[in-house]
Design an enzyme around this catalytic site. Sequence first.
Site, PDB file in Angstrom:
ATOM      1  N   GLN A 112      18.959  64.821  48.842  1.00  0.00           N
ATOM      2  CA  GLN A 112      19.445  66.111  48.362  1.00  0.00           C
ATOM      3  C   GLN A 112      19.876  67.001  49.531  1.00  0.00           C
ATOM      4  O   GLN A 112      19.160  67.128  50.521  1.00  0.00           O
ATOM      5  CB  GLN A 112      18.377  66.852  47.572  1.00  0.00           C
ATOM      6  CG  GLN A 112      18.974  68.119  46.958  1.00  0.00           C
ATOM      7  CD  GLN A 112      17.968  68.962  46.214  1.00  0.00           C
ATOM      8  OE1 GLN A 112      17.113  69.601  46.821  1.00  0.00           O
ATOM      9  NE2 GLN A 112      18.072  68.979  44.908  1.00  0.00           N
TER      10      GLN A 112
ATOM     11  N   PRO B 238      13.553  66.242  43.256  1.00  0.00           N
ATOM     12  CA  PRO B 238      13.387  66.614  44.667  1.00  0.00           C
ATOM     13  C   PRO B 238      12.385  67.756  44.785  1.00  0.00           C
ATOM     14  O   PRO B 238      12.479  68.741  44.054  1.00  0.00           O
ATOM     15  CB  PRO B 238      14.792  67.078  45.070  1.00  0.00           C
ATOM     16  CG  PRO B 238      15.467  67.455  43.791  1.00  0.00           C
ATOM     17  CD  PRO B 238      14.879  66.565  42.737  1.00  0.00           C
ATOM     18  N   MET B 239      11.432  67.610  45.683  1.00  0.00           N
ATOM     19  CA  MET B 239      10.452  68.680  45.899  1.00  0.00           C
ATOM     20  C   MET B 239      10.170  68.799  47.386  1.00  0.00           C
ATOM     21  O   MET B 239       9.569  67.896  47.982  1.00  0.00           O
ATOM     22  CB  MET B 239       9.152  68.388  45.139  1.00  0.00           C
ATOM     23  CG  MET B 239       9.240  68.649  43.644  1.00  0.00           C
ATOM     24  SD  MET B 239       7.714  68.210  42.799  1.00  0.00           S
ATOM     25  CE  MET B 239       7.868  66.440  42.651  1.00  0.00           C
ATOM     26  N   ALA B 240      10.622  69.921  47.965  1.00  0.00           N
ATOM     27  CA  ALA B 240      10.387  70.176  49.385  1.00  0.00           C
ATOM     28  C   ALA B 240       8.881  70.193  49.639  1.00  0.00           C
ATOM     29  O   ALA B 240       8.131  70.818  48.886  1.00  0.00           O
ATOM     30  CB  ALA B 240      11.016  71.509  49.778  1.00  0.00           C
TER      31      ALA B 240
ATOM     32  N   CYS C 197      17.282  74.549  42.472  1.00  0.00           N
ATOM     33  CA  CYS C 197      16.028  75.001  43.058  1.00  0.00           C
ATOM     34  C   CYS C 197      15.870  76.480  42.754  1.00  0.00           C
ATOM     35  O   CYS C 197      16.679  77.305  43.191  1.00  0.00           O
ATOM     36  CB  CYS C 197      15.989  74.763  44.561  1.00  0.00           C
ATOM     37  SG  CYS C 197      14.359  75.138  45.208  1.00  0.00           S
TER      38      CYS C 197
ATOM     39  N   LYS D  61      21.976  68.636  40.852  1.00  0.00           N
ATOM     40  CA  LYS D  61      20.692  68.829  40.202  1.00  0.00           C
ATOM     41  C   LYS D  61      20.488  70.281  39.773  1.00  0.00           C
ATOM     42  O   LYS D  61      20.547  71.192  40.579  1.00  0.00           O
ATOM     43  CB  LYS D  61      19.573  68.382  41.140  1.00  0.00           C
ATOM     44  CG  LYS D  61      18.200  68.416  40.515  1.00  0.00           C
ATOM     45  CD  LYS D  61      17.447  69.612  40.952  1.00  0.00           C
ATOM     46  CE  LYS D  61      16.036  69.628  40.422  1.00  0.00           C
ATOM     47  NZ  LYS D  61      15.360  70.859  40.817  1.00  0.00           N
TER      48      LYS D  61
HETATM   49  C1  LIG Z   1       6.705  72.173  45.427  1.00  0.00           C
HETATM   50  C2  LIG Z   1       8.080  72.156  44.834  1.00  0.00           C
HETATM   51  C3  LIG Z   1       9.180  71.956  45.638  1.00  0.00           C
HETATM   52  C4  LIG Z   1      10.475  71.928  45.097  1.00  0.00           C
HETATM   53  N1  LIG Z   1      11.535  71.673  45.919  1.00  0.00           N
HETATM   54  C5  LIG Z   1      12.755  71.513  45.369  1.00  0.00           C
HETATM   55  C6  LIG Z   1      13.851  71.096  46.173  1.00  0.00           C
HETATM   56  O1  LIG Z   1      13.729  70.854  47.380  1.00  0.00           O
HETATM   57  N2  LIG Z   1      15.053  70.961  45.556  1.00  0.00           N
HETATM   58  C7  LIG Z   1      15.236  71.196  44.214  1.00  0.00           C
HETATM   59  O2  LIG Z   1      16.362  71.047  43.720  1.00  0.00           O
HETATM   60  N3  LIG Z   1      14.222  71.576  43.447  1.00  0.00           N
HETATM   61  C8  LIG Z   1      12.996  71.720  43.972  1.00  0.00           C
HETATM   62  N4  LIG Z   1      11.945  72.054  43.173  1.00  0.00           N
HETATM   63  C9  LIG Z   1      12.155  72.193  41.713  1.00  0.00           C
HETATM   64  C10 LIG Z   1      11.838  70.863  41.016  1.00  0.00           C
HETATM   65  O3  LIG Z   1      12.704  69.820  41.430  1.00  0.00           O
HETATM   66  C11 LIG Z   1      11.967  70.992  39.486  1.00  0.00           C
HETATM   67  O4  LIG Z   1      13.269  71.356  39.123  1.00  0.00           O
HETATM   68  C12 LIG Z   1      11.019  72.028  38.962  1.00  0.00           C
HETATM   69  O5  LIG Z   1       9.718  71.807  39.438  1.00  0.00           O
HETATM   70  C13 LIG Z   1      11.023  72.018  37.414  1.00  0.00           C
HETATM   71  O6  LIG Z   1      10.544  70.811  36.936  1.00  0.00           O
HETATM   72  P1  LIG Z   1       9.202  70.837  36.033  1.00  0.00           P
HETATM   73  O7  LIG Z   1       9.548  71.726  34.885  1.00  0.00           O
HETATM   74  O8  LIG Z   1       9.007  69.390  35.653  1.00  0.00           O
HETATM   75  O9  LIG Z   1       8.157  71.377  36.939  1.00  0.00           O
HETATM   76  C14 LIG Z   1      10.656  72.109  43.693  1.00  0.00           C
HETATM   77  C15 LIG Z   1       9.527  72.318  42.871  1.00  0.00           C
HETATM   78  C16 LIG Z   1       8.273  72.334  43.417  1.00  0.00           C
HETATM   79  C17 LIG Z   1       7.091  72.542  42.500  1.00  0.00           C
END
Ligand SMILES: Cc1cc2nc3c(=O)[nH]c(=O)nc-3n(C[C@H](O)[C@H](O)[C@H](O)COP(=O)(O)O)c2cc1C
Length: 148
Positions: free
Chosen positions: A70, A16-18, A100, A139
């Site tokens: 989420q 999930p990525m806002a 997050c 998560k």
């Molecule tokens: C732009 C952005 C938005 C994110 N939004 C959320 C979110 O809404 N909910 C969440 O649980 N994690 C969010 N995350 C965290 C990611 O889901 C993920 O856990 C984090 O980027 C680590 O993964 P990586 O090591 O592959 O980058 C966000 C990350 C990024 C970069």
Amino acid sequence: MQIGTHILKNKLIVAPMAGVTDRPFRQLCKIMGAGMAVSEMVSSNSLLWGSPKTQRRANHEGEVSPISVQIAGADPKMLAAAARYNVENGAQIIDINMGCPAKKICNVMAGSALLQDEKLVERILEAVVKAVEIPVTLKNSHRLGQTT
Ligand SMILES: Cc1cc2nc3c(=O)[nH]c(=O)nc-3n(C[C@H](O)[C@H](O)[C@H](O)COP(=O)(O)O)c2cc1C
């Protein structure tokens, strides 16, 4: 990989990525091979559900299964209500945001910050699982104290 009754075609799950994993992006990821793509977080604060942003996030018209939504917050009752609201709008899996690392989220004791209070995590899980008939996932991917 199986989540409840949903059999994923592979283990590739888009986190999930806002601001990123909106409906068109999720569709694209699924078409290009992802087994699942989780929605942007939806606030458990019902005062926001009428806002255009949250209404857009709650729209799953034409979305390929499984539809994982989420929810984010810290209050068990509010999270339970948010889970029900999203199931009514088409969610097939509810994901609770405990991963997050963003300061904006941790500062209000949501996301990763929830993990500091095990009793609260227990109450949240009990309330959300009881509130809906569909699978509930949680998560997390970051170590405590690591904020970005
Ligand atoms: C732009 C952005 C938005 C994110 N939004 C959320 C979110 O809404 N909910 C969440 O649980 N994690 C969010 N995350 C965290 C990611 O889901 C993920 O856990 C984090 O980027 C680590 O993964 P990586 O090591 O592959 O980058 C966000 C990350 C990024 C970069």
